[in-house]
Design a protein around this motif. Structure first.
Motif, PDB file in Angstrom:
ATOM      1  N   PRO A  36      45.794  23.882  21.455  1.00 34.16           N
ATOM      2  CA  PRO A  36      47.078  25.036  21.816  1.00 34.16           C
ATOM      3  C   PRO A  36      46.770  26.229  22.331  1.00 34.16           C
ATOM      4  N   GLU A  37      45.752  26.811  21.632  1.00 34.43           N
ATOM      5  CA  GLU A  37      45.242  28.235  21.951  1.00 34.43           C
ATOM      6  C   GLU A  37      44.931  28.480  23.568  1.00 34.43           C
ATOM      7  N   ARG A  38      44.160  27.328  23.727  1.00 35.52           N
ATOM      8  CA  ARG A  38      43.548  27.204  25.453  1.00 35.52           C
ATOM      9  C   ARG A  38      44.732  27.263  26.274  1.00 35.52           C
ATOM     10  N   VAL A  39      45.772  26.410  25.761  1.00 40.16           N
ATOM     11  CA  VAL A  39      47.121  26.221  26.772  1.00 40.16           C
ATOM     12  C   VAL A  39      47.613  27.632  26.639  1.00 40.16           C
ATOM     13  N   LEU A  40      47.794  28.209  25.473  1.00 36.68           N
ATOM     14  CA  LEU A  40      48.575  29.440  25.490  1.00 36.68           C
ATOM     15  C   LEU A  40      47.928  30.645  26.317  1.00 36.68           C
ATOM     16  N   LYS A  41      46.451  30.779  26.127  1.00 37.21           N
ATOM     17  CA  LYS A  41      45.651  31.637  26.868  1.00 37.21           C
ATOM     18  C   LYS A  41      45.757  31.542  28.455  1.00 37.21           C
ATOM     19  N   ASP A  46      47.787  33.366  33.238  1.00 38.17           N
ATOM     20  CA  ASP A  46      48.215  33.118  34.752  1.00 38.17           C
ATOM     21  C   ASP A  46      49.451  34.013  34.957  1.00 38.17           C
ATOM     22  N   MET A  47      50.188  34.323  34.008  1.00 39.94           N
ATOM     23  CA  MET A  47      51.410  35.102  34.291  1.00 39.94           C
ATOM     24  C   MET A  47      50.943  36.656  34.526  1.00 39.94           C
ATOM     25  N   THR A  48      49.874  37.061  33.620  1.00 44.19           N
ATOM     26  CA  THR A  48      49.563  38.455  33.781  1.00 44.19           C
ATOM     27  C   THR A  48      48.960  38.976  35.130  1.00 44.19           C
ATOM     28  N   ALA A  49      48.327  37.636  35.559  1.00 42.24           N
ATOM     29  CA  ALA A  49      47.391  37.666  36.977  1.00 42.24           C
ATOM     30  C   ALA A  49      48.723  38.034  38.097  1.00 42.24           C
ATOM     31  N   VAL A  50      49.871  37.087  37.802  1.00 43.55           N
ATOM     32  CA  VAL A  50      50.788  37.348  38.766  1.00 43.55           C
ATOM     33  C   VAL A  50      51.217  38.792  38.698  1.00 43.55           C
ATOM     34  N   LEU A  51      51.526  39.370  37.583  1.00 40.50           N
ATOM     35  CA  LEU A  51      52.009  40.828  37.195  1.00 40.50           C
ATOM     36  C   LEU A  51      51.078  41.710  37.888  1.00 40.50           C
ATOM     37  N   ASN A  52      49.652  41.514  37.940  1.00 39.69           N
ATOM     38  CA  ASN A  52      48.825  42.623  37.990  1.00 39.69           C
ATOM     39  C   ASN A  52      48.586  42.299  39.725  1.00 39.69           C
ATOM     40  N   ASP A  53      48.983  41.338  40.319  1.00 35.27           N
ATOM     41  CA  ASP A  53      48.638  41.056  41.743  1.00 35.27           C
ATOM     42  C   ASP A  53      49.122  42.066  42.710  1.00 35.27           C
ATOM     43  N   PRO A  54      48.355  42.849  43.463  1.00 32.99           N
ATOM     44  CA  PRO A  54      48.953  43.756  44.314  1.00 32.99           C
ATOM     45  C   PRO A  54      49.820  43.270  45.490  1.00 32.99           C
ATOM     46  N   ALA A  55      49.682  41.945  45.615  1.00 33.36           N
ATOM     47  CA  ALA A  55      50.424  41.429  46.857  1.00 33.36           C
ATOM     48  C   ALA A  55      51.899  41.626  46.580  1.00 33.36           C
ATOM     49  N   PHE A  56      52.267  41.491  45.305  1.00 27.80           N
ATOM     50  CA  PHE A  56      53.754  41.584  44.936  1.00 27.80           C
ATOM     51  C   PHE A  56      54.246  42.836  44.419  1.00 27.80           C
ATOM     52  N   ALA A  57      53.400  44.049  45.047  1.00 32.99           N
ATOM     53  CA  ALA A  57      53.792  45.122  44.507  1.00 32.99           C
ATOM     54  C   ALA A  57      54.850  46.000  45.198  1.00 32.99           C
ATOM     55  N   ASP A  58      55.223  45.599  46.452  1.00 37.13           N
ATOM     56  CA  ASP A  58      56.297  46.245  47.033  1.00 37.13           C
ATOM     57  C   ASP A  58      57.638  45.471  46.719  1.00 37.13           C
ATOM     58  N   GLU A  59      58.659  46.258  46.724  1.00 36.58           N
ATOM     59  CA  GLU A  59      60.095  45.828  46.377  1.00 36.58           C
ATOM     60  C   GLU A  59      60.506  44.444  46.872  1.00 36.58           C
ATOM     61  N   ALA A  60      60.093  44.369  48.203  1.00 36.21           N
ATOM     62  CA  ALA A  60      60.602  43.421  49.062  1.00 36.21           C
ATOM     63  C   ALA A  60      60.001  41.689  48.163  1.00 36.21           C
ATOM     64  N   GLN A  61      58.864  42.228  47.696  1.00 43.42           N
ATOM     65  CA  GLN A  61      58.008  40.877  46.763  1.00 43.42           C
ATOM     66  C   GLN A  61      58.528  40.413  45.633  1.00 43.42           C
ATOM     67  N   LYS A  62      59.563  41.288  45.095  1.00 45.38           N
ATOM     68  CA  LYS A  62      59.843  41.354  43.865  1.00 45.38           C
ATOM     69  C   LYS A  62      60.524  40.159  43.420  1.00 45.38           C
ATOM     70  N   LYS A  63      61.463  39.911  44.328  1.00 50.86           N
ATOM     71  CA  LYS A  63      62.357  38.682  44.085  1.00 50.86           C
ATOM     72  C   LYS A  63      61.563  37.283  44.272  1.00 50.86           C
ATOM     73  N   ILE A 148      50.390  30.433  16.578  1.00 53.81           N
ATOM     74  CA  ILE A 148      49.316  31.359  17.151  1.00 53.81           C
ATOM     75  C   ILE A 148      49.662  32.786  17.078  1.00 53.81           C
ATOM     76  N   ALA A 149      48.882  33.589  16.137  1.00 57.45           N
ATOM     77  CA  ALA A 149      49.047  34.988  15.962  1.00 57.45           C
ATOM     78  C   ALA A 149      48.238  35.823  16.685  1.00 57.45           C
ATOM     79  N   SER A 150      48.982  36.834  17.420  1.00 56.97           N
ATOM     80  CA  SER A 150      48.453  37.715  18.498  1.00 56.97           C
ATOM     81  C   SER A 150      48.718  39.270  18.466  1.00 56.97           C
ATOM     82  N   ASP A 151      48.261  40.040  18.815  1.00 59.77           N
ATOM     83  CA  ASP A 151      48.595  41.560  18.903  1.00 59.77           C
ATOM     84  C   ASP A 151      48.870  41.747  20.098  1.00 59.77           C
ATOM     85  N   VAL A 152      49.775  42.440  20.798  1.00 55.44           N
ATOM     86  CA  VAL A 152      49.884  42.859  22.242  1.00 55.44           C
ATOM     87  C   VAL A 152      49.936  44.232  22.184  1.00 55.44           C
ATOM     88  N   LEU A 153      48.813  45.006  22.951  1.00 54.19           N
ATOM     89  CA  LEU A 153      48.934  46.230  23.149  1.00 54.19           C
ATOM     90  C   LEU A 153      49.406  46.719  24.502  1.00 54.19           C
TER      91      LEU A 153
END
Lengths: 213, 280
Positions: A36-41, A46-63, A148-153
């Motif tokens: 389960p930890e592997r799946v969660l991680k 995956d999601m943070t990679a999308v969030l930090n992907d510069p390809a989506f940086a401009d407004e038009a790509q937000k949707k 699964i316990a985690s700390d988010v900073l």
């Protein structure tokens, strides 16, 4: 004389505390991640990679980014269990089609509020530390469970986040509840729906649809 | 041989001591009385408002037939809600605090955040946290958590000496010492004092009878209480509040927009959070 004594005292306190701390520090020996930890991680990465992907940086790509995020979230969260838990005993009053409809609207509500929050923030400095995984006894019908316990900073604030995951027979590990600072998301909705036993399912669905418009 | 002046000082000190003792005695008596009352208000917490208690058994049956995914939590959540006999007062205070946040606190915190460097803001946050060491220390001791009391003390010494009065936190980032928020409300909870009922205080926000009493006790351990000038004390308190809000702008908005009933959502979030803190 006194000064030397105080100096020594500080030194001793410092050294003693250093030893106490180094002894009590968590062991560096880490076992292999459980499933389960592997799946969660991988889901979160995956999601943070999308969030930090510069390809989506401009407004038009937000949707487009929002849709990708929603699909990724949909694969790691079990929104039907979310809905079931949120409605509590009201779930019994919902017909099969009403349940599907509620789940669809409810998952959008969750995604809208939390993904909208993500949208206007910079997530470069997001850091997640996975603390421990606790495998719980499976339910009577054989659903495996893990907490699964985690700390988010983020933003210099540490928030304890607790993921509750389950795996149905033949299915994959999915999140069915999230506890943020001890507050269960599902439980919070259940409390809000607790006194709604007089409202028709259609009215409850309509109310959520109104919110996600 | 005692000089005249010394006698004068001694008697003044005695007078001041006596004065301070009297000033503290009255609140202490009030706390004791309230404590006795709360320990007798079990009836409140077991009372299920809005006719829920009748459904308890059926609910357990429903979920025992169904999947026990949430384990005992379904059973637990049947009684999770806290008694709220002062609903109308609380709701009025909730609305007041809501306006206070959107009209005053949030704009001020946003302006403050804009003009204050992030390093200074987090330094201040650390400083205020460090200054509340007496509250955490006394409450860890009262709860018999010796290890945590030690950790708090180490953290306080290291951060005060090595972190410039607590602006920096070497105890955390060098030594990895964890500190926990402890307060008298949690200590009372530890000693099985029930929550009593939900209470929304103006400006202060969500609380319960127990936690409100606890915060009166903590007030005497808080350094700001002993700042002599009232204006300075108010200024320091306001700075602390604005500074901490500046880190959490947007959280309340999210909770509110995700909720179907923001009042109930906030009440439940507060109760869930406090119960977790008492248990850890």
């Amino acid at each position: 004389m006194q000064r030397i004594f105080i100096n020594n005292l500080f030194k001793t306190i410092f050294i003693i505390s250093f030893f106490i701390i180094s002894l009590s520090a968590p062991s560096m020996l880490m076992g292999a991640d459980s499933e389960p930890e592997r799946v969660l991680k991988s889901g979160v990465d995956d999601m943070t990679a999308v969030l930090n992907d510069p390809a989506f940086a401009d407004e038009a790509q937000k949707k487009a980014r929002k849709d990708i995020l929603f699909n990724k979230a949909d694969s790691i969260f079990d929104f039907s269990e979310f809905s079931k838990g949120a409605l509590g005993k009201n779930w019994e009053r919902f017909s099969e089609s009403q349940r599907t409809e509620f789940t669809k609207a409810f998952s959008r509500l969750i995604a809208n509020t939390y993904l909208a929050k993500i949208d206007d923030e910079n997530f470069q400095d997001l850091k997640i530390t996975y603390l421990k995984t606790e495998i719980l006894a499976p339910t009577k019908s054989g659903i495996e469970r893990a907490d699964i316990a985690s700390d988010v900073l983020h933003n210099k604030v540490v928030t304890p986040v607790y993921y509750r995951m389950m795996k149905k027979k033949g299915g994959s590990w999915k999140i069915y509840d999230v506890k943020i600072e001890g507050v269960s998301l599902v439980g919070n909705y259940r409390e809000q729906y607790r006194t709604r036993f007089n409202d028709s399912p259609d009215k409850i669905i309509e109310e959520i649809k109104e919110k996600i418009k | 041989m005692i000089s005249k002046q010394e006698v004068y000082f001694n008697s003044e000190a005695a007078y001041l001591n006596n004065y301070r003792y009297k000033a503290i005695k009255l609140p202490l008596v009030i706390i004791m009385i309230l404590l006795i009352i709360t320990s007798g208000t079990d009836a409140f917490s077991e009372e299920q408002p809005e006719g829920q208690s009748a459904d308890n058994n059926t609910q357990n049956e429903l979920y025992s037939e169904q999947d026990d995914l949430y384990g005992d939590e379904y059973v637990k959540t049947a009684e999770q809600s806290v008694a709220d006999p002062l609903y109308w007062f609380n709701y009025a205070m909730f609305s007041f605090n809501d306006k206070l946040y959107f009209w005053l606190l949030k704009p001020v915190a946003q302006g403050y955040k804009f003009i204050t460097p992030a390093e200074l803001r987090s330094g201040l946050k650390n400083f205020f946290h460090n200054a509340l060491f007496p509250v955490r220390f006394v409450n860890t001791i009262l709860q018999g958590k010796g290890e945590r009391a030690l950790a708090e003390t180490e953290s306080f010494i290291i951060n005060t000496v090595g972190g410039g009065l607590g602006f920096a936190t070497p105890a955390q980032y060098v030594f990895g010492i964890e500190t926990y928020n402890e307060d008298l409300g949690q200590t009372l909870g530890r000693y099985s004092v029930k929550e009593g009922f939900y209470l929304v205080l103006p400006v202060m926000g969500s609380s319960t009878l127990r936690d409100s009493i606890g915060s009166v006790g903590d007030f005497f351990l808080s350094p700001t209480t002993y700042i002599e000038s009232a204006e300075l004390a108010a200024g320091v308190t306001a700075l602390d509040r604005i500074n901490s809000v500046s880190f959490r702008i947007g959280d309340y908005e999210t909770l509110k927009s995700a909720a179907l009933d923001p009042y109930v959502a906030l009440r439940d979030a507060y109760i869930q959070m406090r119960r977790k803190q008492v248990n850890e």
